[in-house]
Design a protein around this motif. Structure first.
Motif, short mmCIF file in Angstrom:
data_model
loop_
_atom_site.label_atom_id
_atom_site.label_comp_id
_atom_site.label_asym_id
_atom_site.label_seq_id
_atom_site.Cartn_x
_atom_site.Cartn_y
_atom_site.Cartn_z
N LEU A 125 0.83 -1.21 0.00
CA LEU A 125 0.00 0.00 0.00
C LEU A 125 0.86 1.26 0.00
O LEU A 125 0.56 2.23 -0.71
N ASP A 126 1.94 1.25 0.76
CA ASP A 126 2.85 2.39 0.77
C ASP A 126 3.48 2.58 -0.61
O ASP A 126 3.54 3.71 -1.12
N LEU B 27 2.25 1.61 -3.57
CA LEU B 27 1.23 2.04 -4.52
C LEU B 27 0.86 3.50 -4.31
O LEU B 27 0.66 4.24 -5.28
N GLU B 28 0.76 3.94 -3.07
CA GLU B 28 0.45 5.35 -2.79
C GLU B 28 1.56 6.26 -3.29
O GLU B 28 1.30 7.31 -3.85
N ASN B 29 2.80 5.85 -3.08
CA ASN B 29 3.93 6.67 -3.51
C ASN B 29 4.07 6.71 -5.02
O ASN B 29 4.48 7.72 -5.58
N LYS C 183 1.64 6.61 -7.15
CA LYS C 183 0.57 7.46 -7.67
C LYS C 183 0.98 8.93 -7.64
O LYS C 183 0.52 9.72 -8.44
N ASN C 184 1.85 9.28 -6.70
CA ASN C 184 2.26 10.67 -6.52
C ASN C 184 3.53 11.03 -7.28
O ASN C 184 4.06 12.12 -7.09
#
Length: 83
Positions: free
Chosen positions: A66-67, A69-71, A73-74
């Motif tokens: 999750l970390d 994938l979140e990073n 995206k940014n």
């Protein structure tokens, strides 16, 4: 082993593997050496690459994934908005 995630491409798969290995997360990639990520129909048991993790590593693997994938995206957002 518990199904965790099906990466979008080979690069994403390689990055996830590189995050799991130093943490000693037990994982298995279904269709790792057989499946394809080329354009065409995706059939789960035939050609979709899917990451499975051991039950004891599931929560830690989820947190890492999750970390990641979140990073990712940014990535296209600027680091400093004032410039």
């Amino acid at each position: 082993m518990i199904k965790l995630y099906s990466p979008e491409n080979e690069s994403e798969l390689a990055l996830i593997k590189s995050l799991f290995e130093p943490e000693h997360i037990n994982y298995y990639v279904l269709n790792d050496h057989f499946g394809t990520m080329k354009v065409g129909p995706k059939i789960d048991l035939l050609n979709v690459k899917t990451i499975y993790v051991s039950e004891e590593d599931l929560n830690f693997a989820k947190d890492i994934l999750l970390d990641f994938l979140e990073n990712t995206k940014n990535v296209n957002k600027p680091f400093m908005s004032q410039y």
